[in-house]
Design a protein around this motif. Structure first.
Motif, mmCIF file in Angstrom:
data_model
loop_
_atom_site.group_PDB
_atom_site.id
_atom_site.type_symbol
_atom_site.label_atom_id
_atom_site.label_comp_id
_atom_site.label_asym_id
_atom_site.label_seq_id
_atom_site.Cartn_x
_atom_site.Cartn_y
_atom_site.Cartn_z
ATOM 1 N N MET A 167 -3.229 -9.663 -2.061
ATOM 2 C CA MET A 167 -4.559 -9.089 -1.839
ATOM 3 C C MET A 167 -4.524 -7.567 -1.890
ATOM 4 O O MET A 167 -5.439 -6.923 -2.414
ATOM 5 N N TRP A 227 0.835 -1.204 0.000
ATOM 6 C CA TRP A 227 0.000 0.000 0.000
ATOM 7 C C TRP A 227 0.869 1.254 0.000
ATOM 8 O O TRP A 227 0.614 2.201 -0.750
ATOM 9 N N GLY A 229 -6.534 -5.323 -4.543
ATOM 10 C CA GLY A 229 -7.330 -4.196 -4.077
ATOM 11 C C GLY A 229 -6.928 -2.897 -4.760
ATOM 12 O O GLY A 229 -7.790 -2.085 -5.146
ATOM 13 N N PHE A 251 -9.257 -0.559 -7.153
ATOM 14 C CA PHE A 251 -9.411 0.867 -6.845
ATOM 15 C C PHE A 251 -9.119 1.730 -8.076
ATOM 16 O O PHE A 251 -9.841 2.691 -8.367
#
Length: 590
Positions: A575, A197, A579, A583
């Motif tokens: 994951m 992230w 994601g 997005f």
């Protein structure tokens, strides 16, 4: 190629006798199916992500066992009431989840994107889901009819099934340790997802390289926790083989190709030049892997036959009732080949006996060695259809996809049958759970693939998405379609040398005693390093090296938590990556 999530620490016999004997009270329960389905939804994108990144997938059986046990036993301990989570419910849970996650063998990370790259055609989501489900459904029924003869054959150990069985046994023996391993998994997943992230949405982590030349060749830092996780799993032999292959291909051959003008780069080229160099390097890498795998497979089968495998129990068919399921699966596969890909009916029907024979071979190899030869099965199918339908790329890829997808699900279910036999599970209920798993996996796998790779033509075979399995299937299909004459003389020489070296190493790996084999490089890893970016091989090798060093000092700790930490690192980044892709798709849509 599928990486095993554990390895058996004892013989199959001792594992089977260690399982607690209990009456089957609850097995195909709603909560077992729902738990397996939820875990399949969470874990399937991880294998799609990993398959497109490095060409390997992760067996999710043990992770599903730990997660299901931890959740339901934790609830029971907290509230002090409700039925306990039984051994047989755990088995159904892991069957559903592992079937969903193994859907990548249905072609999502190999022949399907290769077909798109070569033809420019991409199936819409619903037809693609139907196709992936159909080849997997076919493999399930092959496994059902093989079960009586192969699972009861004492000469076939099914090491992966034994590993799952031992994990099941140890979990119910020591629930506290299972909870600790699950906690380690979640912590590793959180840290891995956090790094991904931060890299994607906050501040990109620098991809440092010592010099511009090293950067162009791909020897730069890759901040991927997923790669470290896979390094933990593969071990020192495979990890060092990847490093050796990267040094040979990207540190030796690539500079030589540039110096002699066999590969040219734009004058202003900066950053990793993976796409330009891999177009040449994939040929020796593919020929090396294919010939090593086929040589090993042929020798294993010959050795089993000469060793008296003919005395093993013959094929004993179960009751004829499930024949309707097998017939339905055959009709579905044949009809979809005709409707979706325009393959001639007789050619579509010819794919069925070939897939059946190769799935049987794969099941026996998995039973004996624990290694699923899905890549080799795919290449044998491609070669077969290259002879039967020369020049037809769609036939070559999608008919061969039938054999690879069927073999993948067949071997996955055979390992589950091995576990079920030891704990007294009901085979038909296991088969039903496998069907639920592939239905879930087909939907989630296709959605994850489409989210990650919305434009295969521009995204695949790149530094970010090397997709080595796609490159291999594409290269074989191109060669069989256009003929070797379409390649340059230097590529011909590379293919010949790669094939010769692969055959020799595959033969040596099969014939030498185990104590000597561990000093040989892994043929699959050595060839794969030619197709992966050097940075990927370096990080996986680093993960293997760190695990080995930790094991020297804290052996018990590494054995107890290594696989759980590795699974968390793989799942967390994959994951988070899925994601992030979803997005971005939503951002573009809005």
């Amino acid at each position: 190629m599928q990486i095993r999530s554990d390895s058996p620490s004892s013989a199959a016999q001792s594992a089977s006798t260690a399982v607690p004997v209990m009456k089957v009270e609850r097995e195909l329960s709603l909560r077992a199916l729902c738990t397996g389905t939820l875990l399949g939804v969470l874990l399937t994108p991880s294998n799609v992500y990993a398959g497109l990144k490095i060409g390997w997938s992760f067996n999710m059986s043990i992770i599903a066992l730990l997660a299901g046990f931890g959740f339901w036993q934790g609830l029971a301990a907290r509230w002090g009431r409700g039925p306990g989570w039984t051994v047989h419910e755990s088995n159904i849970n892991q069957t559903v989840a592992s079937a969903a996650a193994s859907i990548v063998s249905g072609g999502l990370v190999a022949p399907i994107p290769a077909h798109t790259l070569l033809t420019g055609q991409s199936l819409p989501p619903l037809p693609l889901m139907a196709w992936v489900f159909s080849v997997s459904f076919f493999g399930i029924w092959i496994a059902w009819y093989l079960r009586p003869s192969l699972v009861d054959d004492d000469a076939l150990v099914f090491p992966e099934g034994v590993a799952t069985l031992e994990a099941l046994t140890n979990t119910y023996r020591n629930g506290r340790e299972a909870a600790q391993r699950l906690a380690a998994l979640f912590i590793a997943a959180f840290l891995s997802g956090l790094v991904k992230w931060f890299d994607d949405f906050q501040r990109p982590i620098p991809r440092w390289a010592p010099t511009p030349l090293f950067e162009r060749l791909g020897f730069n830092f890759d901040p991927s926790m997923l790669l470290l996780g896979f390094g933990i799993i593969i071990g020192m032999r495979v990890g060092m083989s990847l490093l050796a292959g990267a040094l040979l291909a990207w540190g030796g051959l690539a500079p030589w190709l540039l110096a002699h003008g066999l590969v040219t780069l734009p004058p202003e080229a900066s950053g990793p030049q993976f796409a330009a160099l891999v177009q040449w390097l994939l040929w020796p890498g593919v020929s090396f892997m294919v010939c090593a795998t086929l040589a090993s497979l042929a020798l294993r089968l010959l050795r089993r036959q000469s060793g008296g495998s003919a005395s093993a129990p013959g094929l004993r068919l179960p009751a004829p009732g499930p024949a309707l399921g097998l017939l339905l699966s055959v009709l579905l596969v044949v009809a979809l080949q005709i409707l979706l890909f325009g393959i001639e009916p007789w050619m579509a029907m010819l794919s069925i006996p070939l897939a059946l024979c190769l799935a049987v071979v794969a099941a026996r190899v998995v039973g004996a060695t624990g290694i699923a030869p899905i890549g080799a099965i795919g290449k044998v199918s491609q070669l077969s259809f290259g002879i039967l339908a020369p020049g037809q790329v769609t036939v070559n890829l999608m008919s061969a996809n039938t054999a690879g997808g069927a073999a993948g699900q067949c071997t996955d279910l055979m390992n589950d049958f091995r576990v079920g036999r030891a704990i007294g599970a009901t085979p038909m209920r296991q088969l039903a759970a496998q069907c639920v798993g592939i239905a879930v996996g087909s939907v989630i796998g296709v959605l994850a693939y489409r989210a990650l790779i919305p434009d295969p033509q521009s995204m695949l075979l790149s530094q970010e998405w090397p997709a080595p399995a796609v490159a291999t299937w594409k290269a074989v299909a191109q060669t069989l379609s256009a003929g070797l004459g379409s390649l340059s003389a230097d590529v011909h020489a590379a293919i010949l040398i790669g094939a010769l070296c692969g055959t020799l190493l595959g033969t040596a790996e099969t014939l030498l005693p185990a104590r000597h084999v561990r000093w040989l490089p892994s043929p699959a890893a050595l060839g794969l390093a030619f197709i992966l970016p050097a940075s990927v091989s370096m990080m996986m090798g680093l993960g293997a090296l760190l695990t080995w060093l930790v094991g020297l000092r804290w052996r018990a700790l590494a054995q107890r938590y290594g696989i759980a930490v590795a699974a968390g690192l793989v799942a967390g980044e994959s994951m988070a990556g899925v994601g992030a892709a979803v997005f971005r798709l939503l951002q573009r849509a809005l």
